[in-house]
Structure formats: C-alpha cells, structure tokens
Design an enzyme around this catalytic site. Structure first.
Site, PDB file in Angstrom:
ATOM      1  CG  HIS A  74      -1.911   1.096   1.276  1.00 26.54           C
ATOM      2  ND1 HIS A  74      -3.248   0.885   1.022  1.00 26.54           N
ATOM      3  CD2 HIS A  74      -1.785   2.422   1.516  1.00 26.54           C
ATOM      4  CE1 HIS A  74      -3.905   2.035   1.114  1.00 26.54           C
ATOM      5  NE2 HIS A  74      -3.026   2.990   1.426  1.00 26.54           N
ATOM      6  CD  GLU A  75       4.199   4.642   2.662  1.00 30.79           C
ATOM      7  OE1 GLU A  75       4.958   5.612   2.477  1.00 30.79           O
ATOM      8  OE2 GLU A  75       3.009   4.774   3.025  1.00 30.79           O
TER       9      GLU A  75
END
Length: 213
Positions: free
Chosen positions: A53-54
């Site tokens: 996600h990051e």
C-alpha cells in the site's frame, strides 16, 4: 530511489504490529489460544498489505516528483484496537503525507488510489495461490499453512482496500473522489465485493468454488 526516514520506519512497524494484533483479535475474539495461533498467519497479510500500500503510493508520488511519507495516527490505532473486540477493525493507523505544495486533486487522487489498488491486487494474488495449492494442502503441513496464510491474506487485504476507500477524514477515498468519482466507484465496488465475499461465504468456500469442488 525510495527514501525512508527513521520516523517513518518506526511508524510503519508500530502500525504493522498493532494492526496484526487487531485483526487477530477480530478473528479469534476472546479465545487466547486462537489468537496466538492466528497472529503469525495474520501478520503476513498485514505486513505485505501495509508495505505494498505504502510502496504503491510512494511509486506514483515519485513519478510526479513528490515525496510521500507515512505518518502514524495514534487515535486511529486506538480505534482499531477497540473495534477489533467487536469482530471488525476500523483500520486507520495513519496517512501518507505528500510534501509537494499546490498539489492538484488529479495528482493527489492518482497517488491515493495506488494504495488500495495494491491491496486489491495482493488479495487476488493470495486467492489465486490458495486455489493453486488447495489440492496439496492435505498432503503437507507446509502447504496447509501457506493455504491458511493466503486465505487470511485475501480477507485482510480486501478489507484494507475497502476501508481505505471510504470517503471520510483523511482516508484515500476522499482524495480519489475529488479526482474522479468514476474511478472511486469502480475501485470501491471491486474491493467491496471482495470483502463481502470474504465475510459472507468465506475465502475457503470461494477457493472451493473456483476449483469446482
């Protein structure tokens, strides 16, 4: 190059640990033995989901010449912990801060949607791997463990994608909607259907349907 500050590493580690505990509590309830058994399995899905996600948002931010950094939201972790005892995790451990000033809604939306999209893709990869090793899980404890990791990983990442697309507070959904309502509808619909499948019929039954069992 993906530059990461010490503060960001600390925030990501804290977020990972707390979310892993929360999702394990949500699935095990007050059963301590089940919690301990579930924790290492849940941690794989949470770790990969949080990381991708990051990285997804970081990659898109870099394409537009921006610096993105994850910032912890302590109250969000407290909310996640409390709600986990009710069988659901309101997972908002923090947000990705973009350093660039005067960022347009278009660019901000593209950066924001990259995170949930990474979770959606990871969830699909998990369920595909689970389907591939399904016939082997009865023959090996290792394959059985991998199967459990993949089914739980599907559920966790489907939930993370859906929740982050909610158009509330500083979640990704708010920025995506400002950029494109159409993109937001499509992505939250996909993530939401995956999450509902996970909740209603369960990932194991989904695998059996895929395998025609």
């Amino acid at each position: 190059m993906l530059e990461t500050s010490n503060d960001e590493v600390r925030d990501l580690i804290i977020s990972f640990i707390v979310l892993s505990i929360c999702f394990s509590i949500a699935t095990a309830g007050f059963n301590v033995k089940a919690f301990i058994s579930n924790l290492p399995i849940v941690m794989v899905g949470v770790a990969l989901g949080s990381l991708l996600h990051e990285l997804g948002q970081r990659y898109v931010a870099m394409k537009y010449g921006c610096h993105a950094e994850f910032k912890l939201w302590p109250l969000g972790l407290v909310i996640a912990f409390v709600t986990s005892f009710f069988g659901v995790v309101f997972a908002s451990p923090g947000t990705t801060k973009i350093s660039e000033d005067n960022l347009t809604d278009d660019i901000y939306g593209k950066i924001s949607v990259a995170g949930p999209m990474a979770n959606i893709v990871l969830a699909l990869v998990f369920i595909i791997i689970a389907a591939l090793i399904y016939p082997l899980k009865v023959h090996s404890d290792i394959f059985h463990l991998l199967y459990l990791i993949c089914t739980v990983g599907f559920s966790v990442n489907s939930f993370l994608a859906t929740f982050n697309l909610f158009p509330i507070y500083s979640l990704d959904g708010t920025k995506v909607m400002k950029w494109s309502v159409g993109v937001w509808i499509v992505t939250i619909a996909i993530a939401g259907i995956m999450m509902l499948i996970s909740i209603s019929i369960g990932p194991e039954n989904m695998v059996q349907l895929l395998m025609g069992v």
